[in-house]
Every structure is written in structure tokens, then in C-alpha cells.
Design a protein around this motif. Structure first.
Motif, PDB file in Angstrom:
ATOM      1  N   UNK A  54      -3.010  30.374 -20.089  1.00  0.00           N
ATOM      2  CA  UNK A  54      -3.319  31.432 -19.111  1.00  0.00           C
ATOM      3  C   UNK A  54      -2.074  31.980 -18.422  1.00  0.00           C
ATOM      4  N   UNK A  55      -0.916  31.425 -18.734  1.00  0.00           N
ATOM      5  CA  UNK A  55       0.304  31.913 -18.119  1.00  0.00           C
ATOM      6  C   UNK A  55       0.422  31.471 -16.677  1.00  0.00           C
ATOM      7  N   UNK A  56       1.171  32.240 -15.881  1.00  0.00           N
ATOM      8  CA  UNK A  56       1.398  31.915 -14.476  1.00  0.00           C
ATOM      9  C   UNK A  56       0.711  32.954 -13.611  1.00  0.00           C
ATOM     10  N   UNK A  57      -0.092  32.490 -12.683  1.00  0.00           N
ATOM     11  CA  UNK A  57      -0.810  33.393 -11.786  1.00  0.00           C
ATOM     12  C   UNK A  57      -0.602  32.944 -10.348  1.00  0.00           C
ATOM     13  N   UNK A  58      -0.700  33.903  -9.428  1.00  0.00           N
ATOM     14  CA  UNK A  58      -0.406  33.640  -8.023  1.00  0.00           C
ATOM     15  C   UNK A  58      -1.465  34.246  -7.124  1.00  0.00           C
ATOM     16  N   UNK A  59      -1.622  33.632  -5.972  1.00  0.00           N
ATOM     17  CA  UNK A  59      -2.437  34.240  -4.940  1.00  0.00           C
ATOM     18  C   UNK A  59      -1.735  35.502  -4.439  1.00  0.00           C
ATOM     19  N   UNK A  60      -2.513  36.457  -4.015  1.00  0.00           N
ATOM     20  CA  UNK A  60      -1.961  37.726  -3.545  1.00  0.00           C
ATOM     21  C   UNK A  60      -0.986  37.509  -2.387  1.00  0.00           C
ATOM     22  N   UNK A  61      -1.285  36.542  -1.547  1.00  0.00           N
ATOM     23  CA  UNK A  61      -0.477  36.305  -0.346  1.00  0.00           C
ATOM     24  C   UNK A  61       0.942  35.827  -0.663  1.00  0.00           C
ATOM     25  N   UNK A  62       1.165  35.310  -1.852  1.00  0.00           N
ATOM     26  CA  UNK A  62       2.489  34.779  -2.188  1.00  0.00           C
ATOM     27  C   UNK A  62       3.143  35.518  -3.340  1.00  0.00           C
ATOM     28  N   UNK A  63       2.420  36.434  -3.959  1.00  0.00           N
ATOM     29  CA  UNK A  63       2.941  37.138  -5.134  1.00  0.00           C
ATOM     30  C   UNK A  63       4.230  37.889  -4.777  1.00  0.00           C
ATOM     31  N   UNK A  64       5.215  37.725  -5.639  1.00  0.00           N
ATOM     32  CA  UNK A  64       6.501  38.364  -5.406  1.00  0.00           C
ATOM     33  C   UNK A  64       7.459  37.548  -4.562  1.00  0.00           C
ATOM     34  N   UNK A  65       6.948  36.500  -3.918  1.00  0.00           N
ATOM     35  CA  UNK A  65       7.807  35.652  -3.074  1.00  0.00           C
ATOM     36  C   UNK A  65       7.933  34.236  -3.636  1.00  0.00           C
ATOM     37  N   UNK A  66       6.874  33.768  -4.290  1.00  0.00           N
ATOM     38  CA  UNK A  66       6.856  32.411  -4.827  1.00  0.00           C
ATOM     39  C   UNK A  66       6.933  32.464  -6.353  1.00  0.00           C
ATOM     40  N   UNK A  67       7.587  31.461  -6.928  1.00  0.00           N
ATOM     41  CA  UNK A  67       7.695  31.352  -8.378  1.00  0.00           C
ATOM     42  C   UNK A  67       7.378  29.923  -8.804  1.00  0.00           C
ATOM     43  N   UNK A  68       6.437  29.807  -9.724  1.00  0.00           N
ATOM     44  CA  UNK A  68       6.068  28.494 -10.263  1.00  0.00           C
ATOM     45  C   UNK A  68       6.694  28.339 -11.646  1.00  0.00           C
ATOM     46  N   UNK A  69       7.250  27.175 -11.891  1.00  0.00           N
ATOM     47  CA  UNK A  69       7.767  26.892 -13.224  1.00  0.00           C
ATOM     48  C   UNK A  69       7.449  25.440 -13.586  1.00  0.00           C
ATOM     49  N   UNK A  70       7.351  25.237 -14.870  1.00  0.00           N
ATOM     50  CA  UNK A  70       7.014  23.891 -15.356  1.00  0.00           C
ATOM     51  C   UNK A  70       8.054  23.451 -16.374  1.00  0.00           C
ATOM     52  N   UNK A  78       7.596  22.953 -10.411  1.00  0.00           N
ATOM     53  CA  UNK A  78       8.319  23.365  -9.221  1.00  0.00           C
ATOM     54  C   UNK A  78       7.701  24.613  -8.610  1.00  0.00           C
ATOM     55  N   UNK A  79       7.973  24.789  -7.325  1.00  0.00           N
ATOM     56  CA  UNK A  79       7.517  25.967  -6.584  1.00  0.00           C
ATOM     57  C   UNK A  79       8.708  26.472  -5.784  1.00  0.00           C
ATOM     58  N   UNK A  80       9.269  27.580  -6.209  1.00  0.00           N
ATOM     59  CA  UNK A  80      10.355  28.214  -5.486  1.00  0.00           C
ATOM     60  C   UNK A  80       9.760  29.207  -4.504  1.00  0.00           C
ATOM     61  N   UNK A  81      10.042  29.014  -3.224  1.00  0.00           N
ATOM     62  CA  UNK A  81       9.466  29.864  -2.187  1.00  0.00           C
ATOM     63  C   UNK A  81      10.589  30.636  -1.503  1.00  0.00           C
ATOM     64  N   UNK A  82      10.442  31.944  -1.463  1.00  0.00           N
ATOM     65  CA  UNK A  82      11.433  32.815  -0.833  1.00  0.00           C
ATOM     66  C   UNK A  82      10.758  33.674   0.217  1.00  0.00           C
ATOM     67  N   UNK A  83      11.558  34.264   1.066  1.00  0.00           N
ATOM     68  CA  UNK A  83      11.039  35.151   2.122  1.00  0.00           C
ATOM     69  C   UNK A  83       9.873  34.503   2.853  1.00  0.00           C
ATOM     70  N   UNK A  84      10.067  33.282   3.246  1.00  0.00           N
ATOM     71  CA  UNK A  84       8.997  32.522   3.877  1.00  0.00           C
ATOM     72  C   UNK A  84       8.594  33.117   5.215  1.00  0.00           C
ATOM     73  N   UNK A  85       7.303  33.017   5.500  1.00  0.00           N
ATOM     74  CA  UNK A  85       6.725  33.541   6.728  1.00  0.00           C
ATOM     75  C   UNK A  85       6.085  32.396   7.498  1.00  0.00           C
ATOM     76  N   UNK A  86       5.931  32.558   8.799  1.00  0.00           N
ATOM     77  CA  UNK A  86       5.247  31.498   9.569  1.00  0.00           C
ATOM     78  C   UNK A  86       3.865  31.160   9.016  1.00  0.00           C
TER      79      UNK A  86
END
Length: 121
Positions: A54-70, A78-86
Motif C-alpha cells: 500500500x506504500x506510505x500514507x499519512x494523516x492529513x494533519x502531518x502530511x508534508x511535515x512527517x516522513x515514515x521510512x522502513x 522511523x518517523x522524521x518529524x519537521x516543522x513541529x507544532x504544539x
């Protein structure tokens, strides 16, 4: 099967964090793996998932900011998180399914790590 997360911590808004999950007793290449999070007083929320089908899919709230890799060679997710918000503040959980296809419901995942706290201020 044992999943153990690492890499959580505190960061200022706009910062980055990288979470890792090491799986033992489980062949990550054969099944879906994902990340969930749970903020105080809220339900556990799907963040994203990855599988070879199914590939890699993201919740709308994190799309474009988080990257999952295996990394199948060492059974690591792993979960790379960028532009983190409160609002990203939560306990983050690694999860593994018994299916190669990924779904967003927590009940579709069989194994869970203990979680790691991420705090964004």
C-alpha cells in the motif's frame, strides 16, 4: 514480537525530531507498520503507515511535515518529524500489523511499542 521506540523529547515549535522503532521477533518487510499518537484526553490517532503493497500514507494533519521510512535490513521503522507544532505534542507509538495491507484503524494493528513522549512548546 517486541517493538521499542526511541528518539522522543522536547523541542520548540518549528523544530525537528526523529523517532525510531526497532522490531524483534517480527519480519517488518512482510507486514504493514505504522505510527500512532495520543495526546492527553484524546483518542489514539493514526499518523501514518507503510507497507510494500500500500506504500506510505499519512494523516492529513502531518502530511508534508512527517516522513515514515522502513529499513528492512535491521527491522527498523522511523518517523522524521519537521516543522513541529504544539498540537503534535503526544505520546507516539510504533505499531505492527499482521497484514501486508495497511489500514488506519488502531484495531488493525496487532503489536504496539510502549510509546515515547514528544513535547512541542
Amino acid at each position: 514480537v517486541q517493538l521499542v521506540e526511541s528518539g522522543g523529547g522536547s523541542v520548540q515549535a518549528g523544530g525537528s525530531l526523529r523517532l525510531s522503532c526497532t522490531a524483534s521477533g517480527y519480519t517488518s518487510s512482510s507486514f504493514c507498520m505504522g505510527w500512532f499518537r495520543q495526546a492527553p484526553g484524546k483518542e489514539r490517532e493514526w499518523v501514518g503507515s507503510i507497507s510494500s503493497v500500500t506504500g506510505t500514507t499519512y494523516a492529513t494533519s502531518v502530511m508534508g511535515r512527517f516522513t515514515i521510512s522502513k529499513h528492512n535490513a535491521n527491522n527498523t521503522l522511523s518517523l522524521q518529524m519537521r516543522s513541529l507544532k504544539p498540537e503534535d505534542t503526544a505520546v507516539y507509538y510504533c505499531a505492527a500489523a499482521g497484514d501486508i495491507r495497511c489500514y488506519t484503524g488502531a484495531n488493525r494493528f496487532n503489536y504496539w511499542g510502549p510509546g515515547t513522549q514528544v513535547t512541542v512548546s
